[in-house]
Scaffold this active site. Structure first.
Site, PDB file in Angstrom:
ATOM      1  N   GLY A   1       8.570  23.263  58.888  1.00 13.78           N
ATOM      2  CA  GLY A   1       7.846  23.503  57.902  1.00 13.78           C
ATOM      3  C   GLY A   1       7.508  22.076  57.218  1.00 13.78           C
TER       4      GLY A   1
ATOM      5  N   GLU B   1      11.713  20.019  61.881  1.00  9.25           N
ATOM      6  CA  GLU B   1      10.377  19.553  62.413  1.00  9.25           C
ATOM      7  C   GLU B   1       9.556  19.721  60.904  1.00  9.25           C
ATOM      8  OE1 GLU B   1       9.200  21.444  65.816  1.00  9.25           O
ATOM      9  OE2 GLU B   1      10.587  20.250  66.921  1.00  9.25           O
TER      10      GLU B   1
ATOM     11  N   THR C   1       8.247  18.917  54.409  1.00  9.02           N
ATOM     12  CA  THR C   1       9.350  17.869  54.176  1.00  9.02           C
ATOM     13  C   THR C   1      10.216  18.389  53.006  1.00  9.02           C
ATOM     14  OG1 THR C   1       8.389  16.147  55.390  1.00  9.02           O
ATOM     15  CG2 THR C   1       9.808  15.646  53.646  1.00  9.02           C
TER      16      THR C   1
ATOM     17  N   CYS D   1       0.291  19.738  62.567  1.00 12.34           N
ATOM     18  CA  CYS D   1       1.061  18.704  62.040  1.00 12.34           C
ATOM     19  C   CYS D   1       0.970  17.400  63.052  1.00 12.34           C
ATOM     20  CB  CYS D   1       2.441  19.061  62.345  1.00 12.34           C
ATOM     21  SG  CYS D   1       2.884  19.598  63.737  1.00 12.34           S
TER      22      CYS D   1
ATOM     23  N   GLU E   1       0.787  14.195  52.704  1.00  9.94           N
ATOM     24  CA  GLU E   1       0.045  14.931  53.700  1.00  9.94           C
ATOM     25  C   GLU E   1      -0.663  15.924  52.873  1.00  9.94           C
ATOM     26  OE1 GLU E   1       2.803  18.175  55.113  1.00  9.94           O
ATOM     27  OE2 GLU E   1       2.168  17.599  57.207  1.00  9.94           O
TER      28      GLU E   1
ATOM     29  N   THR F   1      10.883  21.547  51.861  1.00  4.41           N
ATOM     30  CA  THR F   1      11.447  22.862  52.142  1.00  4.41           C
ATOM     31  C   THR F   1      12.690  22.133  53.056  1.00  4.41           C
ATOM     32  OG1 THR F   1       9.301  23.757  52.022  1.00  4.41           O
ATOM     33  CG2 THR F   1      11.428  25.183  52.866  1.00  4.41           C
TER      34      THR F   1
ATOM     35  N   LYS G   1      12.669  34.078  60.833  1.00  3.09           N
ATOM     36  CA  LYS G   1      11.877  34.489  59.677  1.00  3.09           C
ATOM     37  C   LYS G   1      10.507  33.848  59.688  1.00  3.09           C
ATOM     38  CE  LYS G   1      10.728  33.421  55.777  1.00  3.09           C
ATOM     39  NZ  LYS G   1       9.400  33.318  55.554  1.00  3.09           N
TER      40      LYS G   1
END
Ligand code: NAD
Length: 490
Positions: A232, A254, A234, A288, A390, A236, A179
Site C-alpha cells: 500500500g 511494499e 508509504t 506501482c 507519487e 500507511t 484484509k
C-alpha cells in the site's frame, strides 16, 4: 452506512463460511466507471477479526503438518478452479477497479493463477532441509511456518497482489487472514467461493472486509498474528511498521514509488514508444511499477515528445469493458481529485501540457465516472511536488538531460526506490546506469517483466524486504539451524 436492501451484499469468509459482519454495518462499493454504488461490503471490526484469527489459529496445526506435496496439490487445485473462471473474475475486477477488461483478462487474473502454481511448484521441488557440513559442525537448516499471517492489499491490482501474498504464505504452511482494500473487494470475495470449491480446509485462508483504520489495524495489532505482509502507500506502511515494532512482529512492506525511466538517444523508438505508452498509462498509471518520470537525452527529446504524444493521443479513456478503451476510470472520486490537484500545481508552475490534463466527455452511463485524460507534461522543475511525490495516475513528466550524470542525479532524488527502467543499445552504459540507480528492480530495454524467481521489493521509502521464491521463503518462515557435532556419540 448500513444495509441497503436492493444491493448485493458481500460477506466475510471466515472458517470456510461466508458470514455477515458482527455489527451488521456495511460500506458502499462504487463502480468507478459510472460513479454509482453497486454493492455493499462488510464494515468489519475487531470482533470479526478475532473470529478470523481464531479460525486461522485452529487450522494451523493440521495445515502445517501436511506434506509440502499435499499443500502443493491444494494450490494447484485452487489455480485450476480460478483459471476456469478467468472471464468472470476479469469482468468483476474491471467493474470494481476500473481497469480494462482486456488487462484483467490477459494479464492480472492469469497472473493470480500463476502465483498459486509458482509457489506450488516451488515447494514441490525443494528438499525438506539443507545440510551445511563443516569440520566443526553438522548443520541442518530447516524452515518452519510462523502461524497466522496478516495479508493486507491495496486497490490497484486487487487479486493479483492479494494472491501474491496468499500463495506463498499458505504454501509454506502458515494460515492467513486477508484484509483486501475496501475500494476493490469483489474478487477477494469471489475467491472465497474458489477456496471452498477447491476443498481448502476451513480456516486456512480467511478474508475480512472493511476499513484499514478499523479492520486492518485490528488485524495488524492482534496478539496472535505473527507476521504482516502489507502492500500500500508509504504513509500507511510507516504506521504499520510502528505498530509491528511495538510487538517485534515481522513485517514486509511494499510501498509507493515515483519510478524514473532513462531513455538514451540510441534507443530503438519503434519498441520504446509502445513500451512507454504502457509504462505511463497502463491501468491509468495506477501501477506501482509505472514510470511517472521520464528523462530523455536532449538530442532525442523533441522527436520523442512528438512521437510519444501522437501515440498517446490515440489511447482513449472509456468503458473499461470495451476493447476500444485503452484507459478506464480512476479508482475513486477522491483519488481523481488528488491526481487533479497535482495537475493544478503543474499549471500554476507553468508546466507545458503536451497532452491531456482534463476530464474527458463521455456518453451515459459514464458521465459520472472517474475518468481522466492521459497527461504528458514537460518543463516541470526538478524539485516540484509533481516530480517528487507519487501521483499514481495517468500523468507522466518528461525532462531532457545531457550525459548520464545529469539523468542519474534527478532519477535518484526522490525518497522512493521501486523499479526504474532504462533504454539504450549500449550494453556497457546500460550496466553502469542500472547499477547506479537507487531502485530495487531496474528494467533494461523492457518494462514490467516479472519473473517470480527473482526478488521483488523497494529501496528507501518504497519498502522493507523482498519477496519472490527464496525471499518469500525467508519472510514467511522461521529459518532454524539444527546443529550437531560431527562424530559425537548418539
Ligand atoms: P493504502 O495504504 O491506503 O491502503 C492499502 C491497504 O491498507 C488497504 O487494504 C487499506 O484498507 C489498508 N490500511 C489502511 N490503513 C491501515 C491501517 N492503519 N492498518 C492496517 N491496514 C490499513 O494504499 P492504497 O491507496 O490502497 O494503494 C495505493 C498505494 O499502494 C500506492 O502508494 C502504491 O504505490 C502502493 N502499491 C505498492 C506496490 C508495491 O509492490 N510496492 C504495489 C501496489 C501498490
Amino acid at each position: 452506512m448500513t444495509f441497503r436492501e436492493s444491493l448485493p451484499l458481500l460477506a466475510n469468509f471466515i472458517d470456510g463460511e461466508f458470514s455477515a459482519p458482527a455489527s451488521g454495518r456495511y460500506i458502499d462499493n462504487f463502480s468507478p466507471a459510472t460513479g454509482l454504488v453497486y454493492a455493499q461490503i462488510p464494515n468489519s471490526d475487531a470482533s470479526d477479526v478475532d473470529a478470523a484469527v481464531e479460525a486461522a489459529k485452529r487450522a494451523f496445526p493440521a495445515w502445517r503438518a501436511l506434506s509440502p506435496l499435499a499443500r502443493a496439490e491444494m494450490l494447484h487445485t485452487i489455480a485450476d478452479k480460478l483459471e476456469a473462471r478467468t472471464e468472470e473474475f476479469a469482468r468483476a475486477e474491471s467493474i470494481d477497479q476500473g481497469k480494462t477488461l482486456r488487462l484483467a483478462r490477459d494479464i492480472e487474473i492469469p497472473r493470480a493463477v500463476k502465483n498459486f502454481r509458482f509457489f506450488a511448484d516451488f515447494i514441490s521441488g525443494r528438499e525438506a532441509s539443507r545440510p551445511i557440513a563443516t569440520d566443526i559442525a553438522m548443520n541442518e537448516v530447516v524452515h518452519s511456518p510462523l502461524g497466522v499471517a496478516a495479508l493486507i492489499s491495496p486497490w490497484n491490482l486487487p487479486l493479483y497482489l492479494l494472491t501474491w501474498k496468499i500463495a506463498p504464505a499458505i504454501a509454506f504452511g502458515n494460515t492467513v487472514v486477508c484484509k483486501p482494500s475496501e475500494l476493490t473487494p469483489m474478487t477477494a470475495f469471489m475467491l472465497g467461493e474458489v477456496l471452498t470449491a477447491s476443498g481448502l480446509p476451513p480456516g486456512v485462508c480467511n478474508i475480512v472486509h472493511g476499513l484499514g483504520s478499523k479492520a486492518g489495524e485490528a488485524l495488524v495489532t492482534h496478539p496472535d498474528v505473527k507476521l504482516v505482509s502489507f502492500t500500500g502507500g508509504t504513509k500507511t506502511g510507516k504506521h504499520i511498521a510502528e505498530l509491528c515494532a511495538r510487538d517485534l512482529k515481522r513485517a514486509s512492506l511494499e510501498l509507493g514509488g515515483k519510478n524514473p525511466g532513462i531513455i538514451f538517444a540510441d534507443a530503438d523508438l519503434g519498441e520504446c514508444i509502445p513500451t512507454t505508452l504502457r509504462s505511463s498509462f497502463q491501468n491509468q498509471g495506477e501501477i506501482c511499477l509505472c514510470n511517472s518520470r521520464l528523462y530523455v537525452e536532449d538530442s532525442l527529446f523533441p522527436e520523442f515528445v512528438e512521437r510519444f504524444s501522437a501515440v498517446a493521443r490515440r489511447a482513449k479513456p472509456g468503458d473499461p469493458l470495451s476493447d476500444n478503451s485503452f484507459l478506464g476510470p480512476l479508482v475513486s472520486r477522491e483519488h481523481r481529485e488528488k491526481v487533479m490537484g497535482y495537475l493544478e500545481i503543474a499549471r500554476a508552475e507553468g508546466a507545458t501540457f503536451h497532452l491531456g490534463g482534463g476530464i474527458p466527455e463521455l456518453p451515459e452511463p459514464f458521465s459520472g465516472g472517474y475518468f481522466l485524460e492521459p497527461t504528458i507534461l514537460s518543463n516541470v522543475a526538478a524539485d516540484s511536488r509533481v516530480q517528487m511525490e507519487e501521483i499514481f495516475g495517468p500523468v507522466v513528466t518528461i525532462t531532457p538531460f545531457h550525459g548520464e550524470d545529469e539523468a542519474l542525479h534527478p532519477a535518484n532524488s526522490t525518497e522512493f526506490g521501486l523499479p526504474a527502467r532504462t533504454r539504450t543499445q549500449d550494453e556497457a552504459r546500460a550496466a553502469r546506469v542500472a547499477r547506479a540507480i537507487d531502485s530495487a528492480t531496474v528494467w533494461v530495454n523492457t518494462w514490467m517483466l516479472r519473473d517470480l524467481n527473482a526478488p521483488f521489493g523497494g529501496m528507501k521509502k518504497s519498502g522493507w524486504g523482498r519477496e519472490g521464491a527464496e525471499w518469500s521463503l525467508d519472510f514467511y518462515t522461521e529459518t532454524k539451524n539444527i546443529c550437531s557435532k560431527p562424530g559425537a556419540s548418539k
